[in-house]
Design a protein around this motif. Structure first.
Motif, PDB file in Angstrom:
ATOM      1  N   GLN A  86      38.137  41.257  43.904  1.00 42.81           N
ATOM      2  CA  GLN A  86      38.804  40.597  42.790  1.00 42.81           C
ATOM      3  C   GLN A  86      38.321  39.154  42.743  1.00 42.81           C
ATOM      4  OE1 GLN A  86      42.844  41.746  42.879  1.00 42.81           O
ATOM      5  NE2 GLN A  86      43.303  41.113  40.809  1.00 42.81           N
ATOM      6  N   THR A  87      38.430  38.543  41.568  1.00 41.81           N
ATOM      7  CA  THR A  87      38.053  37.142  41.442  1.00 41.81           C
ATOM      8  C   THR A  87      39.147  36.276  42.053  1.00 41.81           C
ATOM      9  OG1 THR A  87      36.816  37.553  39.411  1.00 41.81           O
ATOM     10  CG2 THR A  87      37.477  35.290  39.845  1.00 41.81           C
ATOM     11  N   GLY A 108      43.172  38.414  37.506  1.00 42.74           N
ATOM     12  CA  GLY A 108      43.219  39.853  37.337  1.00 42.74           C
ATOM     13  C   GLY A 108      44.572  40.370  37.794  1.00 42.74           C
ATOM     14  N   ARG A 143      46.401  50.253  42.207  1.00 38.36           N
ATOM     15  CA  ARG A 143      45.163  49.495  42.334  1.00 38.36           C
ATOM     16  C   ARG A 143      44.161  50.311  43.133  1.00 38.36           C
ATOM     17  NH1 ARG A 143      43.028  45.288  45.854  1.00 38.36           N
ATOM     18  NH2 ARG A 143      41.575  44.004  44.657  1.00 38.36           N
ATOM     19  N   SER A 199      39.716  50.076  44.357  1.00 42.11           N
ATOM     20  CA  SER A 199      38.493  49.275  44.292  1.00 42.11           C
ATOM     21  C   SER A 199      37.456  49.816  45.256  1.00 42.11           C
ATOM     22  CB  SER A 199      38.790  47.806  44.624  1.00 42.11           C
ATOM     23  OG  SER A 199      39.237  47.684  45.961  1.00 42.11           O
ATOM     24  N   ASP A 233      36.859  46.995  40.467  1.00 43.84           N
ATOM     25  CA  ASP A 233      38.297  46.932  40.713  1.00 43.84           C
ATOM     26  C   ASP A 233      39.043  47.424  39.479  1.00 43.84           C
ATOM     27  OD1 ASP A 233      40.732  46.224  42.033  1.00 43.84           O
ATOM     28  OD2 ASP A 233      40.818  44.407  40.828  1.00 43.84           O
ATOM     29  N   GLU A 244      37.484  45.467  36.297  1.00 40.77           N
ATOM     30  CA  GLU A 244      36.648  44.310  36.627  1.00 40.77           C
ATOM     31  C   GLU A 244      35.482  44.738  37.494  1.00 40.77           C
ATOM     32  OE1 GLU A 244      37.092  40.266  39.307  1.00 40.77           O
ATOM     33  OE2 GLU A 244      38.665  40.705  37.846  1.00 40.77           O
ATOM     34  N   SER A 250      31.946  37.706  37.479  1.00 39.34           N
ATOM     35  CA  SER A 250      32.613  38.965  37.143  1.00 39.34           C
ATOM     36  C   SER A 250      32.664  39.144  35.637  1.00 39.34           C
ATOM     37  CB  SER A 250      34.038  38.989  37.712  1.00 39.34           C
ATOM     38  OG  SER A 250      34.825  37.960  37.133  1.00 39.34           O
TER      39      SER A 250
END
Length: 882
Positions: free
Chosen positions: A156-157, A235, A606, A608, A622, A652, A669
């Motif tokens: 994630q960012t 996000g 979630r 990823s 993600d 993402e 991203s």
């Protein structure tokens, strides 16, 4: 909407099924594996493959501490100094889950030695040179306990604003620090709440601000005096943090006690009459037991606002923390935060039509100098216990009580230029307007008589309504969070798992009185007018209470050295009750007692995948969901009690890479976020919330953070956000009322332009398409360090798709001739500079200059008013370290 929700739920179950099953299997064997792995901290192959390690190194002689580091990490030490020299120095030790580099930095802190990694398993240790003093800090760290992986391997960012950036910029508030994060826009407070208001990737995040991993939902302006860092996760973060968190979350990481004695302080003075003093004192307390330490941070600040009259900030804060058991298996800490503010607030300028009122002096203040105030006194007490069950598993419990009292009276300037429709059901009445500038501007007790100005009216002829926004309230919270974090090897696969169980009570009791004030000149208002309402009536206190809990689980499987798969699920229960008494004094009609209830129960998901082409880089995908309940901000009434939660889904794809031994981190991203059942403040009434349809934001983001030799510090970011309002049910004001009348009359003109407009495709409120930031420093000559920075924000809308009919003719007008426009704020560039030089070994002199071009710009937009940014100002400060 129900079909879409069901599809998302099924998709979430499928995407996280594998990770969840594997993780539950890990938990099922946790007890047996915990006993098996208890003695494996020093040499187990599983441990050696991890990106982070469980260290337990006691304070003592440095040579013994380094021996323990070698034994627990497997890293070979290449010493450039005699061993007997190391034996004469003391190390503070280290305990907890850290990367090799972070643990070694802690061991060497205060010893005068630096280190350099010569390879994956070899590090050289030698005397620190003047050029390497600032190079011993890795930028690739992540302090949020909701994550099990280091920053590089988190899919994630995540943008961290560390201490050195805050110091370079002389940042004094949370908002100052967040200007280093692309994709964040500042906004003005709503009618019922003030304090830090912002959007992350286009979504309101006022309720997504956390303090050390627990929600900090009070309405107040946060000072930066106790920050170790500011971490921004962009996000969806519903699995990690619970309700809200659509665009992301902001976590304030506070300073913690350490086993090294030091005193830091600053004294700053500014051209805007700024006076600011801070102190940071840390003291080990050996007489209180092993690993005891006390730390206290204090701030006192007062300043005007450059290029604005009357406005003044006055704030005091103190944050003591006491911890026991540092570098032991069991650690206890209690910390307290108090911030007291008594500020003369500023709600800036009114709109004139769809833009800021033209030609008015930027210093103009429309409020009451003696009777406008913002008084907040938050108190936050946190107790924390951590225990290492063994070298792989830690359990922690955090208990927090928070109290946020506030007393607010702020003047919001307004000029009515919107066509006012009347008698839509009368024969021939459809499409007429009564917008007459000759109507007297002295409102009656009921406030029924209001002037309306054509946009051709000279500014010198305009009168401004002084709308009073008042609130007396106390928000409080009692919250407990229990988490179990473990690293286990199951069926040959390393699992990093985290279970969080949390819940508690949140309450609010706002009282909002109403005042009708005389109008004032738009060009020459008198801020020293006495506060003498034409009419006032008491409000009724509203009592809102929420009980909520959340259960969440995350697991990351290290399938290969280069492949990580993560999955998580969380269930949230959020039950809110609101009631208020009758108000016979309410105008124009008395109000009856009201009760509202809302219960939301919803899961988030979630999943990823992280691929590591090299150890220093990662590429990830993600997917995640989140939801925003109607009572998210503890504001519940008949207006929003029946509204379903906003539901959000984000995809993402991104990459991260570390260079120069983690001294420089680059990331980028692309993403897509969709929000169903989007709620927004009514552009015609700040006290109302309306459901406007579906939000869609697609964007890209890049960033860089560096802490390099020659005092070369670098923070850069750029965000592209393409926002769109889809499937909107928001009718263009002022035509909503007339369209409803046409529907009732079965008139064929119903649901047709211009009586009805669905502004699909319009940009979302406070989302600039382009925004960016840059701040860098570098060594100059003779000990000087210079810095330069800039921020860019493109044009923004003030509300999502809300078009207004602007009255631009004199006398009655047919509705079809009223032009439709959207309230908008122009873009801007602002620049800053810094220079610093040591005065003595312990004291630096630093100058920061902000808004070098003295740009007049709107920093915080709102659908009903516009708050400008501060003009050119300079700060002169001394930084002390001992």
């Amino acid at each position: 909407m129900t079909v879409r929700k069901t599809q998302r739920t099924k998709r979430g179950v499928r995407l996280v099924a594998l990770a969840t099953v594997a993780a539950y299997g890990a938990l099922g064997r946790m007890d047996a594996l915990a006993q098996q792995s208890a003695g494996d901290a020093k040499s187990s192959p599983a441990t050696a493959q991890l990106p982070v390690y469980r260290f337990r190194i006691d304070a003592g002689p440095l040579d013994e501490a380094l021996d323990a580091f070698h034994a627990q990490s497997g890293v070979k030490l290449d010493l450039e100094v005699p061993l007997e020299r190391l034996a004469t120095l003391k190390s503070a030790g280290v305990a907890g889950l850290y990367s090799n580099e972070v643990a070694l930095k802690q061991l060497l802190k205060g010893t005068g030695f630096s280190y350099t990694f010569e390879g994956p398993g070899v590090v050289s240790i030698g005397l620190r040179s003047s050029e390497s003093v600032d190079v011993t800090t890795s930028v690739a760290t992540l302090s949020m306990q909701q994550f099990t992986e280091p920053l590089l391997d988190t899919a994630q960012t995540v943008t961290s604003v560390p201490t050195f950036v805050l110091q370079d910029e002389a940042a004094t508030t949370l908002r100052d620090g967040l200007r280093n994060v692309p994709g964040i826009s500042m906004a003005a407070g709503e009618g019922g709440s003030q304090g830090d208001t912002l959007t992350i990737r286009g979504f309101n995040a006022r309720n997504d601000i956390f303090l050390d991993g627990i929600r900090d939902f009070g309405s107040y302006y946060r000072d930066a005096f106790d920050y170790q860092s500011i971490d921004v996760l962009e996000g969806p973060a519903g699995v990690e943090f619970g309700r809200g968190s659509t665009g992301g979350v902001v976590n304030q990481e506070s300073k913690q006690p350490e086993l090294t004695e030091f005193v830091h302080g600053t004294a700053q003075f500014g051209t805007n009459l700024m006076r600011r003093v801070t102190a940071d004192v840390n003291e080990p307390l050996q007489n209180l037991g092993e690993g005891a330490a006390f730390r206290v941070n204090v701030v006192g600040t007062q300043s005007k606002v450059a290029e604005r009259d009357i406005t003044e900030v006055r704030r005091f804060g103190i944050a003591p923390a006491l911890e026991f058991g540092l570098n032991t298996p069991t650690r206890y800490m209690i910390q307290y935060l108090h911030e007291s503010e008594n500020t003369t607030p500023d709600y800036g300028f009114p709109y004139f039509g769809a833009a800021i009122i033209p030609g008015v002096n930027r210093r103009t203040y429309y409020g009451f100098a003696a009777d406008n105030y913002l008084r907040t006194n938050p108190d936050v007490v946190t107790g924390k216990v951590e225990h290492d069950l063994n070298s792989h598993i830690v359990v922690r419990n955090i208990l927090r009580w928070a109290n946020y009292p506030r007393d607010v009276r702020i003047t919001e300037p307004q000029i009515n230029t919107t066509a006012v429709l009347k008698n839509p059901t009368a024969v021939g009445g459809v499409g007429t307007a009564t917008c007459d500038p000759t109507i007297p501007n002295s409102p009656t007790a009921t406030g029924a008589t209001i002037a309306c100005y054509p946009t051709t009216t000279p500014v010198t002829s305009l009168q401004v309504k002084r709308n009073q926004l008042t609130s007396q309230s106390t928000e409080d919270m009692l919250w407990d969070q229990v988490s179990l974090q473990g690293t286990l090897k199951v069926l040959g696969i390393t699992n990093d798992g985290l279970i969080i169980i949390e819940g508690g009570r949140e309450r609010s009791d706002p009282l909002r009185n109403s005042y009708t004030m005389p109008y004032v000149s738009a060009v020459n208002p008198n801020p020293y007018d006495p506060f003498q309402p034409v009419f006032s009536y008491p409000g009724v206190r509203t009592y809102v209470s929420s009980q909520s809990y959340g259960i969440g689980f995350n697991d990351t499987l290290h399938l290969r050295d280069w492949l990580l798969v993560s999955g998580g699920v969380r269930f949230d229960y959020f039950n809110t009750n609101s009631h208020n008494a009758a108000n016979p004094a309410a105008l124009p009609t008395p109000t009856a007692a009201a009760v509202a209830n809302r219960l939301d129960k919803q899961p988030d998901y979630r999943a990823s995948v992280v691929v590591k082409p090299k150890p220093e880089g990662s590429v990830y995908f993600d997917w995640g969901t989140s939801f925003d309940p109607s009572a998210e901000s503890l504001s519940l009434s008949g207006n929003n009690a029946t509204a379903a939660p906003e539901e959000n889904e984000t995809y993402e794809v991104g990459a991260k890479w570390d260079f120069f031994r983690d001294r420089l981190n680059l990331n980028g991203s692309v993403f897509r976020t969709e929000k169903d059942n989007a709620h927004e403040t009514d552009p015609n009434n700040s006290n109302n919330t309306i459901t406007v349809g579906t939000y869609l934001i697609r964007g890209a983001q890049i960033g860089a953070l560096g802490h390099l030799p020659q005092h070369f510090d670098l923070v850069v970011g750029y965000a592209f956000l393409n926002s769109e309002l889809e499937n909107s049910v928001l009718n263009a004001s002022p035509f909503n009322a007339i369209n409803m009348a046409l529907i009732a009359l079965n008139d064929p003109r119903a649901n047709t332009a211009p009586y009805f407009i669905k502004p699909n495709g319009y940009p979302i409120a406070n989302v600039p398409k382009n925004s960016g930031n840059l701040f860098l420093t570098h060594a100059l000559w003779k000990g000087f360090v210079g810095g330069f920075g800039t921020n860019y924000t493109a044009a923004r809308r003030a509300s999502s798709g809300a078009l207004i009919g602007v009255y631009n003719q004199v006398g009655p007008v047919d509705v079809a001739t009223v032009p439709l426009v959207a309230k908008a704020i122009p873009g801007y560039w602002i620049y800053s500079a810094m220079i610093r030089r040591p005065v003595t070994e312990k004291i630096d002199f630093q100058v920061n200059i902000n808004n070098l071009a003295n740009k007049f710009y709107i920093d915080e937009p709102h659908p009903n008013h516009l708050v400008p940014g501060e003009g050119l100002n300079a700060q002169f400060g001394f930084n002390y370290k001992w």
